[in-house]
Design a protein around this motif. Structure first.
Motif, mmCIF file in Angstrom:
data_model
loop_
_atom_site.group_PDB
_atom_site.id
_atom_site.type_symbol
_atom_site.label_atom_id
_atom_site.label_comp_id
_atom_site.label_asym_id
_atom_site.label_seq_id
_atom_site.Cartn_x
_atom_site.Cartn_y
_atom_site.Cartn_z
ATOM 1 N N MET A 39 0.796 -1.186 0.000
ATOM 2 C CA MET A 39 0.000 0.000 0.000
ATOM 3 C C MET A 39 0.851 1.267 0.000
ATOM 4 S SD MET A 39 -3.701 -0.185 1.357
ATOM 5 C CE MET A 39 -4.501 1.326 1.475
ATOM 6 N N THR A 40 2.096 1.148 -0.308
ATOM 7 C CA THR A 40 2.971 2.314 -0.305
ATOM 8 C C THR A 40 2.637 3.279 -1.431
ATOM 9 O OG1 THR A 40 4.592 1.116 -1.605
ATOM 10 C CG2 THR A 40 4.876 1.091 0.788
ATOM 11 N N GLU A 41 1.988 2.820 -2.487
ATOM 12 C CA GLU A 41 1.637 3.695 -3.598
ATOM 13 C C GLU A 41 0.336 4.442 -3.358
ATOM 14 O OE1 GLU A 41 3.295 4.413 -6.606
ATOM 15 O OE2 GLU A 41 4.887 3.570 -5.380
ATOM 16 N N GLN A 42 -0.405 4.089 -2.324
ATOM 17 C CA GLN A 42 -1.713 4.677 -2.104
ATOM 18 C C GLN A 42 -1.769 5.492 -0.825
ATOM 19 O OE1 GLN A 42 -4.117 0.927 -2.701
ATOM 20 N NE2 GLN A 42 -5.529 2.500 -3.402
ATOM 21 N N ILE A 43 -2.566 6.548 -0.871
ATOM 22 C CA ILE A 43 -2.961 7.267 0.324
ATOM 23 C C ILE A 43 -4.384 6.805 0.583
ATOM 24 C CG2 ILE A 43 -3.442 9.525 1.305
ATOM 25 C CD1 ILE A 43 -1.360 10.621 -0.728
ATOM 26 N N SER A 44 -4.623 6.160 1.673
ATOM 27 C CA SER A 44 -5.880 5.465 1.899
ATOM 28 C C SER A 44 -7.029 6.410 2.256
ATOM 29 C CB SER A 44 -5.684 4.432 3.000
ATOM 30 O OG SER A 44 -6.873 3.739 3.217
ATOM 31 N N ILE A 45 -7.775 6.849 1.221
ATOM 32 C CA ILE A 45 -8.899 7.734 1.507
ATOM 33 C C ILE A 45 -10.022 7.002 2.224
ATOM 34 C CG2 ILE A 45 -8.344 9.310 -0.373
ATOM 35 C CD1 ILE A 45 -10.707 8.192 -1.940
ATOM 36 N N GLY A 46 -10.152 5.706 1.998
ATOM 37 C CA GLY A 46 -11.168 4.922 2.693
ATOM 38 C C GLY A 46 -10.876 4.824 4.184
ATOM 39 N N LYS A 47 -9.601 4.601 4.502
ATOM 40 C CA LYS A 47 -9.207 4.527 5.908
ATOM 41 C C LYS A 47 -9.437 5.880 6.588
ATOM 42 C CE LYS A 47 -5.475 2.252 7.041
ATOM 43 N NZ LYS A 47 -4.034 1.921 7.231
ATOM 44 N N TYR A 48 -9.090 6.961 5.888
ATOM 45 C CA TYR A 48 -9.264 8.297 6.433
ATOM 46 C C TYR A 48 -10.751 8.599 6.654
ATOM 47 C CZ TYR A 48 -8.383 13.294 7.119
ATOM 48 O OH TYR A 48 -8.305 14.557 7.631
ATOM 49 N N ALA A 49 -11.604 8.256 5.688
ATOM 50 C CA ALA A 49 -13.048 8.466 5.843
ATOM 51 C C ALA A 49 -13.585 7.687 7.033
ATOM 52 C CB ALA A 49 -13.779 8.063 4.560
ATOM 53 N N THR A 50 -13.133 6.452 7.185
ATOM 54 C CA THR A 50 -13.590 5.631 8.302
ATOM 55 C C THR A 50 -13.119 6.208 9.630
ATOM 56 O OG1 THR A 50 -13.600 3.684 6.873
ATOM 57 C CG2 THR A 50 -13.615 3.295 9.252
ATOM 58 N N LEU A 51 -11.857 6.641 9.685
ATOM 59 C CA LEU A 51 -11.361 7.272 10.912
ATOM 60 C C LEU A 51 -12.171 8.515 11.276
ATOM 61 C CD1 LEU A 51 -7.499 6.998 10.475
ATOM 62 C CD2 LEU A 51 -8.855 6.017 12.332
ATOM 63 N N LEU A 52 -12.555 9.286 10.276
ATOM 64 C CA LEU A 52 -13.355 10.482 10.545
ATOM 65 C C LEU A 52 -14.717 10.143 11.134
ATOM 66 C CD1 LEU A 52 -12.524 12.638 7.396
ATOM 67 C CD2 LEU A 52 -12.065 13.268 9.780
ATOM 68 N N THR A 53 -15.294 9.018 10.750
ATOM 69 C CA THR A 53 -16.596 8.644 11.329
ATOM 70 C C THR A 53 -16.437 8.054 12.721
ATOM 71 O OG1 THR A 53 -16.611 6.466 10.276
ATOM 72 C CG2 THR A 53 -17.762 8.239 9.130
ATOM 73 N N LEU A 54 -15.284 7.460 12.997
ATOM 74 C CA LEU A 54 -15.076 6.809 14.294
ATOM 75 C C LEU A 54 -14.454 7.728 15.346
ATOM 76 C CD1 LEU A 54 -13.686 3.375 13.050
ATOM 77 C CD2 LEU A 54 -15.998 3.877 13.860
ATOM 78 N N THR A 55 -13.785 8.794 14.910
ATOM 79 C CA THR A 55 -13.113 9.695 15.843
ATOM 80 C C THR A 55 -13.534 11.131 15.531
ATOM 81 O OG1 THR A 55 -11.175 9.985 14.411
ATOM 82 C CG2 THR A 55 -11.089 8.161 15.985
ATOM 83 N N ASP A 56 -12.674 12.049 15.828
ATOM 84 C CA ASP A 56 -12.914 13.443 15.475
ATOM 85 C C ASP A 56 -11.847 13.877 14.469
ATOM 86 O OD1 ASP A 56 -10.604 14.943 17.070
ATOM 87 O OD2 ASP A 56 -11.440 13.386 18.374
ATOM 88 N N GLU A 57 -12.050 15.035 13.878
ATOM 89 C CA GLU A 57 -11.153 15.526 12.827
ATOM 90 C C GLU A 57 -9.709 15.643 13.320
ATOM 91 O OE1 GLU A 57 -10.451 19.727 10.552
ATOM 92 O OE2 GLU A 57 -12.515 19.152 10.995
ATOM 93 N N HIS A 58 -9.511 16.168 14.509
ATOM 94 C CA HIS A 58 -8.165 16.365 15.049
ATOM 95 C C HIS A 58 -7.427 15.029 15.184
ATOM 96 C CE1 HIS A 58 -4.922 18.176 17.327
ATOM 97 N NE2 HIS A 58 -5.111 17.273 18.284
ATOM 98 N N THR A 59 -8.083 14.039 15.752
ATOM 99 C CA THR A 59 -7.468 12.723 15.931
ATOM 100 C C THR A 59 -7.191 12.066 14.583
ATOM 101 O OG1 THR A 59 -8.637 12.455 18.023
ATOM 102 C CG2 THR A 59 -7.748 10.456 17.020
ATOM 103 N N ALA A 60 -8.145 12.163 13.662
ATOM 104 C CA ALA A 60 -7.965 11.561 12.335
ATOM 105 C C ALA A 60 -6.778 12.182 11.607
ATOM 106 C CB ALA A 60 -9.238 11.707 11.512
ATOM 107 N N LYS A 61 -6.604 13.499 11.707
ATOM 108 C CA LYS A 61 -5.469 14.153 11.044
ATOM 109 C C LYS A 61 -4.143 13.711 11.647
ATOM 110 C CE LYS A 61 -7.252 18.283 8.922
ATOM 111 N NZ LYS A 61 -7.150 19.731 8.803
#
Length: 145
Positions: free
Chosen positions: A1-23
């Motif tokens: 996964m080194t070629e990808q920036i995981s937008i799916g993982k980031y979207a999921t983190l945003l729903t499970l946490t808050d913006e500050h923690t996800a960033k």
């Protein structure tokens, strides 16, 4: 996964946490557009409409480019498919949802020629419309623009 920036993982983190923690957890996603919101409903149409309206209002998608709305629509349906376990029905079969949603738009590949993608994550509860009779659920949808 080194070629990808995981937008799916980031979207999921945003729903499970808050913006500050996800960033903090996904610092390489800073250049991506995103938004979060909440919805409670017994209607599949309201989930789709709420997510699309929020995306337009916040400038994640353009009203004048159909391909952006189309990509978002399919990402929403894929995420809803996850929360409903493949049965794209809620109120008609006496289920209700209380969800947080996140939308992330960006270039998930280092080669920007691969284009922009959009991810939608839904997390919350689903169940009978009786308080305390629901359970957790999560869904993720990703589509190219």
């Amino acid at each position: 996964m080194t070629e990808q920036i995981s937008i799916g993982k980031y979207a999921t983190l945003l729903t499970l946490t808050d913006e500050h923690t996800a960033k903090k957890l996904m610092p390489h996603c800073r250049d991506m557009q995103f938004l979060t919101g909440k919805i409670g409903t017994m209607s599949l149409n309201k989930i789709i409409a709420s997510v699309e309206t929020a995306a337009r209002r916040e400038g994640i998608i353009s009203e004048s480019h159909y391909r952006e709305t189309h990509a978002l629509y399919h990402a929403i349906l894929e995420a809803v498919n996850g929360i409903t376990r493949g049965e794209l029905s809620i109120g008609e079969i006496m289920r209700t949802v209380g969800l947080r949603f996140a939308i992330v738009r960006g270039y998930p590949y280092k080669d920007v020629g691969e284009g922009e993608w959009i991810a939608v994550s839904l997390y919350g509860t689903i169940g009978a419309p009786i308080k305390g009779k629901e359970h957790e659920t999560i869904g993720l949808g990703i589509n190219h623009i």
